[in-house]
Write a protein that holds these residues in place. Structure first.
Motif, PDB file in Angstrom:
ATOM      1  N   THR A  50       0.991  -1.183  -0.189  1.00 52.87           N
ATOM      2  CA  THR A  50       0.024  -0.040  -0.056  1.00 52.87           C
ATOM      3  C   THR A  50       0.939   1.325  -0.079  1.00 52.87           C
ATOM      4  O   THR A  50       1.883   1.295   0.641  1.00 52.87           O
ATOM      5  CB  THR A  50      -1.025   0.024   1.221  1.00 52.87           C
ATOM      6  OG1 THR A  50      -0.076  -0.123   2.403  1.00 52.87           O
ATOM      7  CG2 THR A  50      -1.932  -1.119   1.225  1.00 52.87           C
TER       8      THR A  50
ATOM      9  N   HIS B 280      -1.187   6.943   1.764  1.00 54.79           N
ATOM     10  CA  HIS B 280      -2.531   7.507   1.853  1.00 54.79           C
ATOM     11  C   HIS B 280      -3.303   6.184   2.034  1.00 54.79           C
ATOM     12  O   HIS B 280      -4.410   6.308   2.449  1.00 54.79           O
ATOM     13  CB  HIS B 280      -2.911   8.460   1.064  1.00 54.79           C
ATOM     14  CG  HIS B 280      -3.041   7.883  -0.501  1.00 54.79           C
ATOM     15  ND1 HIS B 280      -2.423   7.503  -1.529  1.00 54.79           N
ATOM     16  CD2 HIS B 280      -4.375   7.519  -1.251  1.00 54.79           C
ATOM     17  CE1 HIS B 280      -2.768   7.103  -2.416  1.00 54.79           C
ATOM     18  NE2 HIS B 280      -4.213   7.120  -2.261  1.00 54.79           N
ATOM     19  N   GLU B 281      -2.969   5.030   1.317  1.00 54.19           N
ATOM     20  CA  GLU B 281      -3.839   3.929   1.482  1.00 54.19           C
ATOM     21  C   GLU B 281      -3.645   2.933   2.663  1.00 54.19           C
ATOM     22  O   GLU B 281      -4.282   2.013   2.970  1.00 54.19           O
ATOM     23  CB  GLU B 281      -3.539   3.000   0.206  1.00 54.19           C
ATOM     24  CG  GLU B 281      -4.070   3.713  -0.805  1.00 54.19           C
ATOM     25  CD  GLU B 281      -3.671   2.937  -2.189  1.00 54.19           C
ATOM     26  OE1 GLU B 281      -4.386   2.867  -3.453  1.00 54.19           O
ATOM     27  OE2 GLU B 281      -2.578   2.235  -2.382  1.00 54.19           O
TER      28      GLU B 281
ATOM     29  N   ASP C 297      -3.654   1.787   6.263  1.00 56.61           N
ATOM     30  CA  ASP C 297      -4.793   1.704   7.440  1.00 56.61           C
ATOM     31  C   ASP C 297      -3.931   2.164   8.557  1.00 56.61           C
ATOM     32  O   ASP C 297      -2.801   1.837   8.773  1.00 56.61           O
ATOM     33  CB  ASP C 297      -5.343   0.295   7.596  1.00 56.61           C
ATOM     34  CG  ASP C 297      -6.459   0.289   8.686  1.00 56.61           C
ATOM     35  OD1 ASP C 297      -7.620   0.867   8.205  1.00 56.61           O
ATOM     36  OD2 ASP C 297      -6.092   0.171   9.825  1.00 56.61           O
TER      37      ASP C 297
END
Length: 260
Positions: free
Chosen positions: A105, A108-109, A111
């Motif tokens: 990821t 910004h993606e 978690d």
């Protein structure tokens, strides 16, 4: 067999704590340190893996104590340090190797829970270890040596997750700060700047990103990943008296990634 490893006796008479010892670099280090004459206290969360490792070491003539625990929990780390002191008479060296990361990821993606776990294991884990290992070493006239597993991600962005890059930069900062604060007490603190190594976590990552192995080989001057034992050998040298004038170092074990 322990005798098949580098059994030069570099750590004879020392007690060494190894975190993240259930697999990969930590497991290789525990076996190597025992072969080099150390009593090892192995720490990780997976009890069955630790028991099997300790059995291998003792069957081959080494000494090992098992401290099941999580480096993110201060009480678990305190208990492991106390085991070293109580069972083997002190704590001469420590290899703070436990770490965690994932792939796949962008910043910004990612978690928030992933960010927190990466920071907790990699940064708080080292913090907890230093907090309990250093006082034990300060009580000894001989001081001690601490080695923290960092990463080339602690020096530059490698393509790993942004929180992992940030965490490993923090590990290097803690290493240098501790080295500066406790050198007068005879305690040396160094970081291993490790390149991609064939560990359990990396094997899992390669299932998600099949090109990871070729990318790692392309980055390194030595065109391959490291074997865990190659990293363990560097840690063993830093734990030993052979590196008596080395502290605050960021020691590359990266196949030349940082050279180009």
């Amino acid at each position: 067999m322990l005798g098949d490893l580098d059994s030069q006796g570099l750590l004879r008479g020392k007690t060494v704590m190894v975190t993240g010892a259930s697999s990969g670099i930590g497991r290789a280090a525990a076996r190597l340190f025992a072969a080099q004459g150390a009593a090892v206290v192995v720490m990780a969360r997976r009890e069955a893996h630790l028991r099997a490792l300790a059995a291998e070491i003792t069957e081959d003539g080494g000494r090992a104590g098992v401290a099941v625990g999580d480096v993110t929990r201060p009480e678990d780390v305190r208990r492991a340090v106390s085991m070293a002191v109580d069972a083997f008479g002190g704590l001469n060296a420590a290899f703070n190797n436990a770490g965690w990361g994932t792939v796949g990821t962008t910043l910004h993606e990612t978690d928030d829970a992933v960010y927190e776990q990466i920071m907790d294991v990699n940064v708080r884990g080292v913090w907890n270890c230093l907090k309990y290992q250093i006082p034990a070493m300060m009580k000894q006239e001989t001081g001690g040596s601490i080695v923290n597993t960092c990463s080339i991600a602690g020096a530059f962005a490698t393509g790993a997750l942004a929180p992992y890059v940030a965490a490993k930069h923090a590990v290097l900062g803690l290493t240098r700060a501790a080295a500066a604060e406790y050198g007068a007490h005879g305690i040396r603190v160094n970081a291993l700047m490790v390149g991609t190594t064939r560990t359990e976590l990396v094997e899992q990552a390669m299932k998600k990103i099949p090109d990871l192995e070729s990318a790692a080989g392309a980055r390194a001057v030595i065109q391959r990943m490291a074997d865990p034992l190659e990293v363990a050998r560097a840690a063993g040298w830093l734990c030993s008296d052979q590196s008596s004038f080395v502290t605050g170092g960021a020691v590359p074990v990266d196949g030349g990634c940082s050279a180009v």
